[in-house]
Design a protein around this motif. Structure first.
Motif, mmCIF file in Angstrom:
data_model
loop_
_atom_site.group_PDB
_atom_site.id
_atom_site.type_symbol
_atom_site.label_atom_id
_atom_site.label_comp_id
_atom_site.label_asym_id
_atom_site.label_seq_id
_atom_site.Cartn_x
_atom_site.Cartn_y
_atom_site.Cartn_z
ATOM 1 N N THR A 1 -30.478 -8.415 -17.650
ATOM 2 C CA THR A 1 -31.611 -7.536 -17.970
ATOM 3 C C THR A 1 -31.268 -6.505 -19.044
ATOM 4 O O THR A 1 -32.145 -5.751 -19.473
ATOM 5 N N CYS A 2 -30.008 -6.419 -19.439
ATOM 6 C CA CYS A 2 -29.535 -5.316 -20.282
ATOM 7 C C CYS A 2 -29.416 -5.694 -21.762
ATOM 8 O O CYS A 2 -28.583 -6.530 -22.129
ATOM 9 N N PRO A 3 -30.218 -5.064 -22.642
ATOM 10 C CA PRO A 3 -30.148 -5.379 -24.076
ATOM 11 C C PRO A 3 -28.782 -5.066 -24.695
ATOM 12 O O PRO A 3 -28.354 -5.731 -25.634
ATOM 13 N N TRP A 4 -28.095 -4.068 -24.153
ATOM 14 C CA TRP A 4 -26.788 -3.697 -24.733
ATOM 15 C C TRP A 4 -25.738 -4.737 -24.370
ATOM 16 O O TRP A 4 -24.786 -4.962 -25.108
ATOM 17 N N ARG B 1 -22.206 1.132 -14.719
ATOM 18 C CA ARG B 1 -22.875 0.931 -15.988
ATOM 19 C C ARG B 1 -22.373 -0.355 -16.639
ATOM 20 O O ARG B 1 -21.186 -0.645 -16.565
ATOM 21 N N PHE B 2 -23.263 -1.038 -17.293
ATOM 22 C CA PHE B 2 -22.922 -2.257 -18.008
ATOM 23 C C PHE B 2 -23.307 -2.090 -19.463
ATOM 24 O O PHE B 2 -24.171 -1.274 -19.769
ATOM 25 N N PRO B 3 -22.681 -2.772 -20.391
ATOM 26 C CA PRO B 3 -21.632 -3.762 -20.227
ATOM 27 C C PRO B 3 -20.272 -3.133 -19.936
ATOM 28 O O PRO B 3 -20.023 -2.015 -20.319
ATOM 29 N N ARG C 1 -26.540 -7.873 -24.173
ATOM 30 C CA ARG C 1 -26.842 -8.960 -25.129
ATOM 31 C C ARG C 1 -26.269 -8.615 -26.504
ATOM 32 O O ARG C 1 -25.682 -9.463 -27.176
ATOM 33 N N VAL D 1 -16.373 0.666 -21.528
ATOM 34 C CA VAL D 1 -17.691 0.690 -20.876
ATOM 35 C C VAL D 1 -18.731 1.057 -21.918
ATOM 36 O O VAL D 1 -18.613 2.090 -22.586
ATOM 37 N N GLY D 2 -19.717 0.186 -22.096
ATOM 38 C CA GLY D 2 -20.764 0.442 -23.078
ATOM 39 C C GLY D 2 -20.602 -0.398 -24.323
ATOM 40 O O GLY D 2 -19.551 -1.002 -24.569
ATOM 41 N N TYR D 3 -21.699 -0.416 -25.101
ATOM 42 C CA TYR D 3 -21.665 -1.172 -26.369
ATOM 43 C C TYR D 3 -21.017 -0.279 -27.409
ATOM 44 O O TYR D 3 -21.605 0.739 -27.822
ATOM 45 N N LEU E 1 -25.250 -7.650 -17.399
ATOM 46 C CA LEU E 1 -26.482 -7.877 -16.632
ATOM 47 C C LEU E 1 -27.444 -8.601 -17.564
ATOM 48 O O LEU E 1 -27.582 -8.208 -18.734
#
Lengths: 88, 108
Positions: free
Chosen positions: A12-15, A58-60, A17, A70-72, A10
């Motif tokens: 909008t999502c810092p994780w 949930r993203f990423p 990025r 799923v997740g950083y 997304l």
């Protein structure tokens, strides 16, 4: 062995990025889609694909050689990267 | 209302909601600012300060579960991570948010 990496993100999502940055910094090629930036008719399909892969919203959502993370989580990324000496 | 003013009002409101739940804003001020900015944008575009790291489905009842602060809807999962999914909030005793892992609920 070339690793196949795809990131559902997304904008909008810092994780999300951070995840892309991690692959950039590691010089690992990847493809990605910012689901929320897609045209409406494509957005639902991409979102549904991410939800199907991850079992949630949930993203990423990172797919490495067919494995879904799923997740950083750099540790898990490394586990599934073969070209990097990760995994067997 | 300007974006900065709305960010401050969200910060004021959210703090009073999450503290009794045992959470606080992350010590990572840049992350907090980025997330609040994204939430103000999401509120303007989609009508509520949705979590910037979770997807909406268009089903109102489901999407309400990711309106910030969404901690009550994901309590066990977030408590296991000691943070919420997007990292805007962490447990009250957290001082090093970067050390907190991010994992889905099925890995709790």
């Amino acid at each position: 062995m070339v690793d196949e990496v795809f990131v559902y993100a997304l904008s909008t999502c810092p994780w999300c990025r951070k995840t892309k940055q991690w692959f950039d910094d590691s010089r690992i090629a990847y493809d990605f889609v910012d689901v929320d930036k897609l045209p409406d008719d494509e957005q639902d399909a991409a979102a549904d694909k991410a939800y199907e892969l991850s079992g949630g919203r949930r993203f990423p959502v990172v797919v490495i050689n067919g494995e879904v993370i799923v997740g950083y989580s750099p540790d898990k990324f490394l586990e599934h990267l073969k070209g990097w000496g990760g995994g067997s | 209302m300007s974006t900065d003013a709305r960010k401050e009002s969200l910060r004021y409101l959210f703090e009073r909601v999450v503290t009794p739940l045992g959470y606080k804003f992350s010590p990572d001020e840049q992350l907090v600012d980025d997330l609040l900015e994204a939430e103000v944008q999401l509120e303007q575009d989609h009508g509520a300060p949705f979590c910037p790291c979770q997807g909406r489905t268009g089903v109102r009842e489901e999407d309400m579960k990711i309106v910030c602060p969404c901690i009550p809807f994901h309590r066990a999962h977030f408590d296991a991570m000691r943070r919420c999914w997007c990292g805007l909030y962490v447990h009250l005793d957290v001082t090093d948010p970067d050390s907190l892992p991010q994992f889905p609920p099925d890995e709790v």
